[in-house]
Structure formats: C-alpha cells, structure tokens
Motif scaffolding. Structure first.
Motif, PDB file in Angstrom:
ATOM      1  N   UNK A   1      35.648  69.475 -30.494  1.00 21.28           N
ATOM      2  CA  UNK A   1      34.744  69.417 -29.359  1.00 21.28           C
ATOM      3  C   UNK A   1      35.055  70.471 -28.302  1.00 21.28           C
ATOM      4  N   UNK A   2      36.323  70.808 -28.126  1.00 23.79           N
ATOM      5  CA  UNK A   2      36.674  71.805 -27.125  1.00 23.79           C
ATOM      6  C   UNK A   2      36.948  73.180 -27.721  1.00 23.79           C
ATOM      7  N   UNK A   3      37.693  73.215 -28.805  1.00 23.07           N
ATOM      8  CA  UNK A   3      38.176  74.504 -29.305  1.00 23.07           C
ATOM      9  C   UNK A   3      37.543  74.938 -30.621  1.00 23.07           C
ATOM     10  N   UNK A   4      37.016  73.999 -31.401  1.00 26.88           N
ATOM     11  CA  UNK A   4      36.469  74.362 -32.703  1.00 26.88           C
ATOM     12  C   UNK A   4      35.297  75.319 -32.611  1.00 26.88           C
ATOM     13  N   UNK A   5      34.282  74.943 -31.846  1.00 28.14           N
ATOM     14  CA  UNK A   5      33.119  75.815 -31.722  1.00 28.14           C
ATOM     15  C   UNK A   5      33.478  77.104 -30.981  1.00 28.14           C
ATOM     16  N   UNK A   6      34.379  77.005 -30.004  1.00 28.19           N
ATOM     17  CA  UNK A   6      34.818  78.209 -29.291  1.00 28.19           C
ATOM     18  C   UNK A   6      35.472  79.195 -30.263  1.00 28.19           C
ATOM     19  N   UNK A   7      36.339  78.677 -31.118  1.00 25.86           N
ATOM     20  CA  UNK A   7      37.031  79.517 -32.102  1.00 25.86           C
ATOM     21  C   UNK A   7      36.034  80.183 -33.049  1.00 25.86           C
ATOM     22  N   UNK A   8      35.080  79.413 -33.560  1.00 23.71           N
ATOM     23  CA  UNK A   8      34.106  79.962 -34.511  1.00 23.71           C
ATOM     24  C   UNK A   8      33.182  80.975 -33.850  1.00 23.71           C
ATOM     25  N   UNK A   9      32.808  80.736 -32.604  1.00 23.52           N
ATOM     26  CA  UNK A   9      31.979  81.707 -31.889  1.00 23.52           C
ATOM     27  C   UNK A   9      32.752  82.995 -31.634  1.00 23.52           C
ATOM     28  N   UNK A  10      34.027  82.864 -31.293  1.00 28.49           N
ATOM     29  CA  UNK A  10      34.848  84.051 -31.087  1.00 28.49           C
ATOM     30  C   UNK A  10      34.979  84.841 -32.384  1.00 28.49           C
ATOM     31  N   UNK A  11      35.216  84.144 -33.484  1.00 28.99           N
ATOM     32  CA  UNK A  11      35.320  84.786 -34.792  1.00 28.99           C
ATOM     33  C   UNK A  11      34.028  85.515 -35.123  1.00 28.99           C
ATOM     34  N   UNK A  12      32.898  84.822 -34.918  1.00 26.36           N
ATOM     35  CA  UNK A  12      31.594  85.393 -35.251  1.00 26.36           C
ATOM     36  C   UNK A  12      31.273  86.610 -34.400  1.00 26.36           C
ATOM     37  N   UNK A  13      31.742  86.617 -33.155  1.00 24.07           N
ATOM     38  CA  UNK A  13      31.434  87.728 -32.254  1.00 24.07           C
ATOM     39  C   UNK A  13      32.087  89.025 -32.699  1.00 24.07           C
ATOM     40  N   UNK A  14      33.119  88.928 -33.537  1.00 28.32           N
ATOM     41  CA  UNK A  14      33.842  90.130 -33.976  1.00 28.32           C
ATOM     42  C   UNK A  14      33.237  90.752 -35.241  1.00 28.32           C
ATOM     43  N   UNK A  15      32.215  90.136 -35.811  1.00 24.57           N
ATOM     44  CA  UNK A  15      31.554  90.701 -36.985  1.00 24.57           C
ATOM     45  C   UNK A  15      30.792  91.965 -36.598  1.00 24.57           C
ATOM     46  N   UNK A  16      30.604  92.885 -37.540  1.00 24.73           N
ATOM     47  CA  UNK A  16      29.868  94.121 -37.225  1.00 24.73           C
ATOM     48  C   UNK A  16      28.442  93.863 -36.733  1.00 24.73           C
ATOM     49  N   UNK A  17      27.794  92.806 -37.254  1.00 27.20           N
ATOM     50  CA  UNK A  17      26.426  92.482 -36.837  1.00 27.20           C
ATOM     51  C   UNK A  17      26.340  90.980 -36.562  1.00 27.20           C
ATOM     52  N   UNK A  18      26.903  90.510 -35.453  1.00 21.72           N
ATOM     53  CA  UNK A  18      26.939  89.068 -35.184  1.00 21.72           C
ATOM     54  C   UNK A  18      25.553  88.499 -34.901  1.00 21.72           C
ATOM     55  N   UNK A  19      25.406  87.205 -35.175  1.00 19.18           N
ATOM     56  CA  UNK A  19      24.153  86.506 -34.895  1.00 19.18           C
ATOM     57  C   UNK A  19      24.086  86.118 -33.421  1.00 19.18           C
TER      58      UNK A  19
ATOM     59  N   UNK B   1      46.481  79.110 -24.493  1.00 17.70           N
ATOM     60  CA  UNK B   1      47.741  78.997 -25.233  1.00 17.70           C
ATOM     61  C   UNK B   1      47.615  77.814 -26.190  1.00 17.70           C
ATOM     62  N   UNK B   2      47.376  78.112 -27.477  1.00 18.38           N
ATOM     63  CA  UNK B   2      47.139  77.072 -28.476  1.00 18.38           C
ATOM     64  C   UNK B   2      47.387  77.674 -29.851  1.00 18.38           C
ATOM     65  N   UNK B   3      47.689  76.837 -30.830  1.00 17.15           N
ATOM     66  CA  UNK B   3      47.946  77.302 -32.189  1.00 17.15           C
ATOM     67  C   UNK B   3      46.607  77.495 -32.915  1.00 17.15           C
ATOM     68  N   UNK B   4      45.964  78.629 -32.660  1.00 21.21           N
ATOM     69  CA  UNK B   4      44.663  78.889 -33.271  1.00 21.21           C
ATOM     70  C   UNK B   4      44.770  79.227 -34.758  1.00 21.21           C
ATOM     71  N   UNK B   5      45.924  79.664 -35.204  1.00 26.08           N
ATOM     72  CA  UNK B   5      46.091  79.904 -36.640  1.00 26.08           C
ATOM     73  C   UNK B   5      45.966  78.597 -37.416  1.00 26.08           C
ATOM     74  N   UNK B   6      46.588  77.547 -36.906  1.00 32.42           N
ATOM     75  CA  UNK B   6      46.482  76.227 -37.535  1.00 32.42           C
ATOM     76  C   UNK B   6      45.037  75.737 -37.494  1.00 32.42           C
ATOM     77  N   UNK B   7      44.380  75.924 -36.375  1.00 32.34           N
ATOM     78  CA  UNK B   7      42.989  75.508 -36.248  1.00 32.34           C
ATOM     79  C   UNK B   7      42.103  76.274 -37.217  1.00 32.34           C
ATOM     80  N   UNK B   8      42.365  77.565 -37.377  1.00 38.09           N
ATOM     81  CA  UNK B   8      41.574  78.382 -38.287  1.00 38.09           C
ATOM     82  C   UNK B   8      41.676  77.928 -39.729  1.00 38.09           C
TER      83      UNK B   8
END
Length: 268
Positions: free
Chosen positions: A19-37, A51-58
């Motif tokens: 609810x707090x970090x999942x969608x944020x993480x996926x949006x951040x990931x998507x924003x780094x694509x060459x042609x993001x949606x 400050x969070x373990x985003x590798x584990x979340x990923x």
C-alpha cells in the motif's frame, strides 16, 4: 519536496510493502524504461530518499512485468484526471488513499489547484516527511470511512475524486457510505476508481468489494452516472516491451481476463 532521508526500516512489512511502497517501487522502476507508459520520475526521486530494503521488496514484486499493470492503471487515472482539470481549472481535487503517490506533482506541479491528499494518520505522518504542503496543496490524516474530515474540503466547486487502489479493500457498506457522503458534500464532479470483478474478490483474501458493473453503483446512488468503464489492459499497445505487449494482448482478448479488473469514471 523535502530532501532529507526518511527511515522506513522500522515499519512492519504487513500493510506497508504494497500500500505504501509497492506501487511506488513499480512506478519508479517503470519510469526508468526507455519508453515508459506513466513515466513517474517523482516516484523514482522519492524512492531514493526512503531508507528501506527495496531489493527484498523487488524480489517479491517481480517488477520485470508487474510494472506495466501499475503503469497502465496510473496512466488511465492521470489521463481522465487531466481531461477533467482542463475543463474545470477551478476544481477541487480529492485524492483518497493517496499513500506515497506523487499525482499532485504530476498533474499540478505549481500547486495552483485546491488539492487534498487523504490517508490514515500514520500514512500522512510518513508522507509529510517526503512531501511539503505548499500553495493550495494540503494533506488530511483520516480514514476515508470516518465522518467529519470532509468538512475541511470546500464543497462549492467542481470536484475530482480519485480513489486508486482503495475501494476494493473497503466493505460494501463502507463504499456505499463514502459515495453518499461525497455526493452530498459536493454539488458536481467526477469520481474515478478501480475495482476487481466479484469473482476475483472472492479469491483474493485482502479484497472485500467488487461491482459487477457500473450500473450496480448507479442503483446505490442516483446522483452517480457511469460515464466510462475500461479494462486495466485497455491500452496494452502502450507497453514498450514486445513479449509483455503480446501477453497483455492475449489476456485482453479473453473476456474473463479482460474484465477481471476495471477502471470506472462516474459523473454527478
């Protein structure tokens, strides 16, 4: 936007990772694509300050494919929102269950609109460490199911109510009550929300409500009219990676899969 590092490590995983970090993480990931949606660069900036373990979340979220679902949903919400705000530049925006979303920066970076982000107090407490109240932008710490918090929001202007990723987790009586309070408080506006099909709700333990169609909500509240209803995969052609574009195209071709999750736009 604030600049100091914010410690999220001490927060229990239950309820926060998605609810707090999942969608944020996926949006951040998507924003780094060459042609993001969606291209939410603000999500990437905010994530760098947490400050969070985003590798584990990923590893749990598998962003190599799931980011497209989040990107498509967010893009539809933003497109409908931008269209409404172009027609009503004096509108009030009410973003319910905002989490760590940066929608107000994507759509109103100058903070000219009367924009209110609403979430439970503990979420808003964290959000205030990442975002600043400035201009006409305000945050409200309250459960959307509570009475009283709407008193802080002017009801004499057209309103855009955005509820992304929220209503499926409320009970049917809670959804009915919320929609009644909104349509009683505001004279006119639009309501945008996403929902799962009832059969998906029965399968997913955390979900509690899903409409059969827009007409079901219209029967609850005579002020609401369903203007549009689209599948999450409606715009699969926007997906920049061929194999995932083909997968979403296949899912969209199957009615049962196409209608498992939809986005609704209501007017009142």
């Amino acid at each position: 936007m604030n600049t100091q590092k914010v410690d999220f490590r001490s927060i229990p995983d239950e309820g926060v990772t998605w609810t707090l970090l999942g969608t944020l993480y996926l949006r951040a990931w998507e924003s780094r694509l060459p042609a993001p949606i969606l291209g939410d660069r603000y999500a990437a900036e905010v994530m760098e300050r947490i400050d969070y373990d985003f590798d584990k979340l990923g590893r749990r979220l598998r962003p190599s494919g799931n980011q497209f679902l989040v990107g498509l949903r967010g893009r539809q919400f933003d497109d409908w929102s931008a269209a409404f705000l172009a027609r009503h530049p004096d509108a009030v925006v009410l973003h319910l269950g905002c989490g760590m979303d940066s929608r107000m920066l994507r759509l109103d970076p100058e903070h000219r609109l009367h924009w209110f982000d609403v979430d439970v107090p503990q979420v808003i407490e964290l959000r205030r460490q990442l975002y600043q109240e400035q201009g006409n932008y305000r945050m409200i710490g309250a459960s959307v199911t509570d009475d009283g918090w709407l008193d802080a929001v002017p009801g004499d202007r057209p309103v855009l109510v955005v509820a992304e990723g929220l209503l499926p987790y409320l009970s049917e009586p809670e959804v009915r009550g919320l929609l009644r309070r909104l349509t009683e408080h505001f004279r006119t506006g639009e309501l945008i929300f996403d929902a799962m099909a009832p059969w998906i709700v029965r399968m997913v333990k955390v979900a509690r409500w899903g409409p059969h169609d827009g007409a079901e909500v219209e029967r609850w509240n005579l002020r609401l009219t369903c203007a549009e209803e689209v599948s999450f995969g409606e715009h699969y052609r926007r997906i920049p990676v061929r194999r995932y574009r083909a997968l979403y195209r296949l899912m969209y071709a199957i009615p049962l899969m196409r209608n498992m999750a939809r986005i609704f736009r209501f007017t009142f």
